[in-house]
Scaffold this motif. Structure first.
Motif, PDB file in Angstrom:
ATOM      1  N   LEU A  97       0.391   2.541  10.165  1.00  0.00           N
ATOM      2  CA  LEU A  97      -0.613   2.358  11.219  1.00  0.00           C
ATOM      3  C   LEU A  97      -1.487   3.596  11.378  1.00  0.00           C
ATOM      4  O   LEU A  97      -2.678   3.485  11.675  1.00  0.00           O
ATOM      5  CB  LEU A  97       0.069   1.990  12.541  1.00  0.00           C
ATOM      6  CG  LEU A  97       0.628   0.559  12.564  1.00  0.00           C
ATOM      7  CD1 LEU A  97       1.369   0.288  13.866  1.00  0.00           C
ATOM      8  CD2 LEU A  97      -0.486  -0.476  12.387  1.00  0.00           C
ATOM      9  N   ALA A  98      -0.898   4.777  11.177  1.00  0.00           N
ATOM     10  CA  ALA A  98      -1.710   6.002  11.253  1.00  0.00           C
ATOM     11  C   ALA A  98      -2.775   5.989  10.154  1.00  0.00           C
ATOM     12  O   ALA A  98      -3.932   6.351  10.386  1.00  0.00           O
ATOM     13  CB  ALA A  98      -0.812   7.229  11.120  1.00  0.00           C
TER      14      ALA A  98
ATOM     15  N   ARG B 115       0.828  -1.216   0.000  1.00  0.00           N
ATOM     16  CA  ARG B 115       0.000   0.000   0.000  1.00  0.00           C
ATOM     17  C   ARG B 115       0.861   1.265   0.000  1.00  0.00           C
ATOM     18  O   ARG B 115       0.359   2.375   0.193  1.00  0.00           O
ATOM     19  CB  ARG B 115      -0.961  -0.005   1.172  1.00  0.00           C
ATOM     20  CG  ARG B 115      -2.089  -1.016   0.978  1.00  0.00           C
ATOM     21  CD  ARG B 115      -3.456  -0.470   1.347  1.00  0.00           C
ATOM     22  NE  ARG B 115      -4.525  -1.374   0.926  1.00  0.00           N
ATOM     23  CZ  ARG B 115      -5.804  -1.205   1.225  1.00  0.00           C
ATOM     24  NH1 ARG B 115      -6.188  -0.177   1.955  1.00  0.00           N
ATOM     25  NH2 ARG B 115      -6.716  -2.051   0.789  1.00  0.00           N
ATOM     26  N   GLY B 116       2.173   1.070  -0.158  1.00  0.00           N
ATOM     27  CA  GLY B 116       3.055   2.217  -0.345  1.00  0.00           C
ATOM     28  C   GLY B 116       3.647   2.790   0.926  1.00  0.00           C
ATOM     29  O   GLY B 116       4.120   3.926   0.933  1.00  0.00           O
ATOM     30  N   PHE B 117       3.646   2.014   2.022  1.00  0.00           N
ATOM     31  CA  PHE B 117       4.178   2.537   3.285  1.00  0.00           C
ATOM     32  C   PHE B 117       5.452   1.779   3.653  1.00  0.00           C
ATOM     33  O   PHE B 117       5.410   0.564   3.890  1.00  0.00           O
ATOM     34  CB  PHE B 117       3.156   2.383   4.417  1.00  0.00           C
ATOM     35  CG  PHE B 117       1.956   3.265   4.238  1.00  0.00           C
ATOM     36  CD1 PHE B 117       1.948   4.554   4.737  1.00  0.00           C
ATOM     37  CD2 PHE B 117       0.848   2.806   3.547  1.00  0.00           C
ATOM     38  CE1 PHE B 117       0.854   5.376   4.558  1.00  0.00           C
ATOM     39  CE2 PHE B 117      -0.261   3.612   3.364  1.00  0.00           C
ATOM     40  CZ  PHE B 117      -0.257   4.906   3.872  1.00  0.00           C
ATOM     41  N   ALA B 118       6.557   2.502   3.728  1.00  0.00           N
ATOM     42  CA  ALA B 118       7.824   1.883   4.113  1.00  0.00           C
ATOM     43  C   ALA B 118       8.067   2.053   5.609  1.00  0.00           C
ATOM     44  O   ALA B 118       8.986   1.447   6.160  1.00  0.00           O
ATOM     45  CB  ALA B 118       8.970   2.495   3.316  1.00  0.00           C
ATOM     46  N   GLN B 119       7.253   2.892   6.274  1.00  0.00           N
ATOM     47  CA  GLN B 119       7.422   3.149   7.707  1.00  0.00           C
ATOM     48  C   GLN B 119       6.219   2.605   8.469  1.00  0.00           C
ATOM     49  O   GLN B 119       5.072   2.960   8.155  1.00  0.00           O
ATOM     50  CB  GLN B 119       7.537   4.651   7.988  1.00  0.00           C
ATOM     51  CG  GLN B 119       8.743   5.311   7.339  1.00  0.00           C
ATOM     52  CD  GLN B 119      10.046   4.670   7.805  1.00  0.00           C
ATOM     53  OE1 GLN B 119      10.169   4.264   8.965  1.00  0.00           O
ATOM     54  NE2 GLN B 119      10.988   4.547   6.884  1.00  0.00           N
TER      55      GLN B 119
ATOM     56  N   GLN C 150     -11.964   1.556  15.219  1.00  0.00           N
ATOM     57  CA  GLN C 150     -12.374   0.878  16.462  1.00  0.00           C
ATOM     58  C   GLN C 150     -11.389  -0.202  16.901  1.00  0.00           C
ATOM     59  O   GLN C 150     -11.487  -0.729  18.005  1.00  0.00           O
ATOM     60  CB  GLN C 150     -13.757   0.232  16.260  1.00  0.00           C
ATOM     61  CG  GLN C 150     -13.767  -1.111  15.529  1.00  0.00           C
ATOM     62  CD  GLN C 150     -13.374  -1.054  14.037  1.00  0.00           C
ATOM     63  OE1 GLN C 150     -13.256   0.023  13.474  1.00  0.00           O
ATOM     64  NE2 GLN C 150     -13.148  -2.202  13.408  1.00  0.00           N
ATOM     65  N   ALA C 151     -10.441  -0.554  16.020  1.00  0.00           N
ATOM     66  CA  ALA C 151      -9.659  -1.785  16.243  1.00  0.00           C
ATOM     67  C   ALA C 151      -8.259  -1.500  16.768  1.00  0.00           C
ATOM     68  O   ALA C 151      -7.643  -0.485  16.435  1.00  0.00           O
ATOM     69  CB  ALA C 151      -9.561  -2.577  14.939  1.00  0.00           C
ATOM     70  N   VAL C 152      -7.758  -2.438  17.569  1.00  0.00           N
ATOM     71  CA  VAL C 152      -6.327  -2.482  17.860  1.00  0.00           C
ATOM     72  C   VAL C 152      -5.639  -2.983  16.594  1.00  0.00           C
ATOM     73  O   VAL C 152      -6.103  -3.945  15.967  1.00  0.00           O
ATOM     74  CB  VAL C 152      -6.054  -3.438  19.042  1.00  0.00           C
ATOM     75  CG1 VAL C 152      -4.564  -3.695  19.200  1.00  0.00           C
ATOM     76  CG2 VAL C 152      -6.641  -2.865  20.320  1.00  0.00           C
ATOM     77  N   LEU C 153      -4.568  -2.311  16.198  1.00  0.00           N
ATOM     78  CA  LEU C 153      -3.868  -2.668  14.963  1.00  0.00           C
ATOM     79  C   LEU C 153      -2.498  -3.220  15.311  1.00  0.00           C
ATOM     80  O   LEU C 153      -1.767  -2.606  16.111  1.00  0.00           O
ATOM     81  CB  LEU C 153      -3.717  -1.435  14.065  1.00  0.00           C
ATOM     82  CG  LEU C 153      -5.010  -0.671  13.763  1.00  0.00           C
ATOM     83  CD1 LEU C 153      -4.713   0.565  12.927  1.00  0.00           C
ATOM     84  CD2 LEU C 153      -6.010  -1.570  13.053  1.00  0.00           C
ATOM     85  N   ILE C 154      -2.152  -4.347  14.712  1.00  0.00           N
ATOM     86  CA  ILE C 154      -0.845  -4.962  14.959  1.00  0.00           C
ATOM     87  C   ILE C 154      -0.178  -5.199  13.609  1.00  0.00           C
ATOM     88  O   ILE C 154      -0.810  -5.710  12.676  1.00  0.00           O
ATOM     89  CB  ILE C 154      -1.006  -6.269  15.757  1.00  0.00           C
ATOM     90  CG1 ILE C 154      -1.453  -5.923  17.186  1.00  0.00           C
ATOM     91  CG2 ILE C 154       0.303  -7.061  15.783  1.00  0.00           C
ATOM     92  CD1 ILE C 154      -1.737  -7.088  18.072  1.00  0.00           C
ATOM     93  N   LEU C 155       1.061  -4.792  13.532  1.00  0.00           N
ATOM     94  CA  LEU C 155       1.802  -4.888  12.270  1.00  0.00           C
ATOM     95  C   LEU C 155       3.108  -5.628  12.526  1.00  0.00           C
ATOM     96  O   LEU C 155       3.978  -5.138  13.254  1.00  0.00           O
ATOM     97  CB  LEU C 155       2.087  -3.470  11.750  1.00  0.00           C
ATOM     98  CG  LEU C 155       2.995  -3.350  10.523  1.00  0.00           C
ATOM     99  CD1 LEU C 155       2.379  -4.031   9.306  1.00  0.00           C
ATOM    100  CD2 LEU C 155       3.257  -1.863  10.217  1.00  0.00           C
ATOM    101  N   GLY C 156       3.261  -6.827  11.937  1.00  0.00           N
ATOM    102  CA  GLY C 156       4.530  -7.541  12.022  1.00  0.00           C
ATOM    103  C   GLY C 156       5.526  -6.909  11.069  1.00  0.00           C
ATOM    104  O   GLY C 156       5.154  -6.519   9.955  1.00  0.00           O
ATOM    105  N   TRP C 157       6.783  -6.809  11.508  1.00  0.00           N
ATOM    106  CA  TRP C 157       7.779  -6.140  10.656  1.00  0.00           C
ATOM    107  C   TRP C 157       9.069  -6.956  10.605  1.00  0.00           C
ATOM    108  O   TRP C 157      10.169  -6.433  10.726  1.00  0.00           O
ATOM    109  CB  TRP C 157       8.012  -4.709  11.156  1.00  0.00           C
ATOM    110  CG  TRP C 157       8.475  -3.762  10.076  1.00  0.00           C
ATOM    111  CD1 TRP C 157       9.755  -3.345   9.857  1.00  0.00           C
ATOM    112  CD2 TRP C 157       7.683  -3.132   9.065  1.00  0.00           C
ATOM    113  NE1 TRP C 157       9.794  -2.496   8.773  1.00  0.00           N
ATOM    114  CE2 TRP C 157       8.533  -2.345   8.264  1.00  0.00           C
ATOM    115  CE3 TRP C 157       6.316  -3.159   8.743  1.00  0.00           C
ATOM    116  CZ2 TRP C 157       8.092  -1.585   7.174  1.00  0.00           C
ATOM    117  CZ3 TRP C 157       5.873  -2.409   7.672  1.00  0.00           C
ATOM    118  CH2 TRP C 157       6.754  -1.634   6.898  1.00  0.00           C
ATOM    119  N   GLY C 158       8.929  -8.259  10.464  1.00  0.00           N
ATOM    120  CA  GLY C 158      10.091  -9.132  10.293  1.00  0.00           C
ATOM    121  C   GLY C 158      11.072  -9.010  11.441  1.00  0.00           C
ATOM    122  O   GLY C 158      10.695  -9.065  12.613  1.00  0.00           O
ATOM    123  N   ALA C 159      12.345  -8.835  11.092  1.00  0.00           N
ATOM    124  CA  ALA C 159      13.405  -8.811  12.103  1.00  0.00           C
ATOM    125  C   ALA C 159      13.290  -7.612  13.040  1.00  0.00           C
ATOM    126  O   ALA C 159      13.917  -7.586  14.103  1.00  0.00           O
ATOM    127  CB  ALA C 159      14.765  -8.803  11.415  1.00  0.00           C
TER     128      ALA C 159
END
Ligand code: FES
Length: 421
Positions: free
Chosen positions: A199-200, A190-194, A208-217
């Protein structure tokens, strides 16, 4: 033990281990081959069953030889298939995975000619017995209908959604879950490197949701709608040798669901999930991820997690509701998070906030009736349990990580019962 319903697909993974990715139009010999069940939701349910939960799979199963093998293996892993739809035609979905033994990374060629699981069988499931519903973000119009139905019938049931890749009508899913797990590949797509910027933006899709983003290492990031901005980054602890990254994200999800079912705070649940995923990538497959013996070898925390004068609540262990690790410069101590007054945790949900600065120096404080404890000895200097001690927990420090070292002796509380963990 909680009951978790997972909606998604089950596949047969055929994994060839190689020393390096073959160039196109070449032939290499595999170092080893494994055949095991795969699919995001089924991987998550497999890990949850090892953590003593009952997983139930809702999806489509075939009756060909690969389909029967998938069913047999899922049942061996303790996953209930009574809500699956069995069809008498088609082939079981198959993932051909090339796993680089040197780096642990993998490439997948997926074959599927099955109809997707649609909303009609889902509407017939009695959702009352379940403690948690988890959905793969796929076949989105039907999945949106399932999510809307579940949310309408069970407004307070925890519902999670995994978004691994872009799909048509994906945004239809976002209004319903309590927690959305995103993959790094999706954020990059979606074009986000950060992570912070992604998340913003994602917070505008699912406010309404808790957001969790895995980022590998780099670990994983958390955004909680009750807080403003990015409010947790759980870094990964470097793994000595990456063996197998297949299903690491699914394992992280299982760890977070387990943590929340175990009443951990969101940051603690995510920490548990990240540590479980680290354990997964250091081994082949999903075996023994939930064993108690292995869990004790997970670090309680990293030294870097603690400031020069700090105290941190860490995960439940050996029947103790949680442990408070205390640092004063080079001195590290830990105590069972059990107040000797009546057995309550010093602070029930907080990861921090145990150490309070007083004119005479820092004290560990129990929130319940304001008892004060010496942070080095655990001796109660003020409050209704003056003269008693917090139960010390043996530690060892190794390579910048804090480990439990030996058996924890459950505290005996005078005149009251230990709280259940
Ligand atoms: S429970 Fe801690 S002081 Fe009462």
């Amino acid at each position: 033990m909680a009951k978790i319903l997972g909606v998604g697909i089950a596949t047969l993974d055929i994994i060839n281990e190689v020393e390096g990715y073959p160039p196109e139009d070449s032939e290499v010999r595999a170092l080893a081959q494994h055949r095991r069940t795969g699919g995001n939701v089924t991987n998550t349910l497999t890990v949850l069953s090892q953590l003593a939960h009952q997983g139930h799979f809702a999806g489509v199963l075939t009756q060909d030889s690969d389909g029967l093998l998938i069913q047999e293996k899922l049942q061996q892993q303790g996953i209930d298939l009574s809500h699956a739809v069995r069809i008498g035609y088609g082939h079981a979905p198959t993932s051909y995975i090339t796993l680089n033994r040197v780096t642990g990374s993998r490439s997948i060629v997926h074959f599927r000619d099955l109809p997707e699981y649609d909303v009609s069988p889902f509407l017939k499931i009695d959702l009352n017995p379940f403690d948690w519903l988890h959905f793969e973000g796929r076949h989105c119009m039907d999945t949106a209908a399932m999510l809307a139905w579940a949310r309408k019938l069970h407004p307070t049931m925890p519902i999670s959604l995994e978004v691994e890749k872009e799909r048509p009508f994906l945004d239809q899913l976002f209004p319903f879950p309590d927690v959305v797990f995103f993959s790094r590949a999706f954020a990059l797509g979606r074009g986000f490197a950060q992570p912070e910027a992604f998340l913003a933006e994602a917070a505008t899709w699912a406010p309404q949701a808790v957001l969790i983003l895995g980022w590998g290492a780099a670990g994983a990031y958390l955004r909680d709608p009750t807080q403003t901005g990015l409010n947790a980054h759980i870094p990964s602890t470097p793994v000595d040798s990456v063996v197998d990254t297949i299903g690491a994200g699914d394992t992280l999800i299982a760890g977070v669901i387990h943590g929340r079912l175990d009443r951990m705070t969101w940051p603690d649940a995510l920490t548990f999930g990240v540590r479980l995923a680290e354990k997964k990538i250091a081994q082949s497959g999903f075996e023994n991820l939930g064993s108690t013996e292995e869990q004790t070898e997970q670090p309680l925390c990293r030294l870097d997690d603690l400031g020069p004068a700090d105290a941190l609540g860490v995960r439940p262990i050996q029947g103790i509701p949680s442990i408070v690790v205390v640092r004063e410069h080079n001195r590290i101590q830990a105590f069972a998070n059990v107040c000797p007054h009546n057995g309550s945790p010093l602070a029930r949900t907080a990861r921090r906030g145990y150490l309070v600065e007083k004119p005479s120096g820092p004290v560990l404080r129990c929130d319940v009736h304001n008892a004060h404890f010496d942070p080095q000895s655990g001796y109660c200097t003020k409050g209704p349990c003056t003269g008693r001690h917090l139960q010390p927990v043996p530690l060892r420090i190794q390579q910048g990580r804090v480990y439990l070292d030996g058996e924890v002796i459950a505290p005996v509380i005078m005149g009251s019962e230990m709280p259940s963990s």
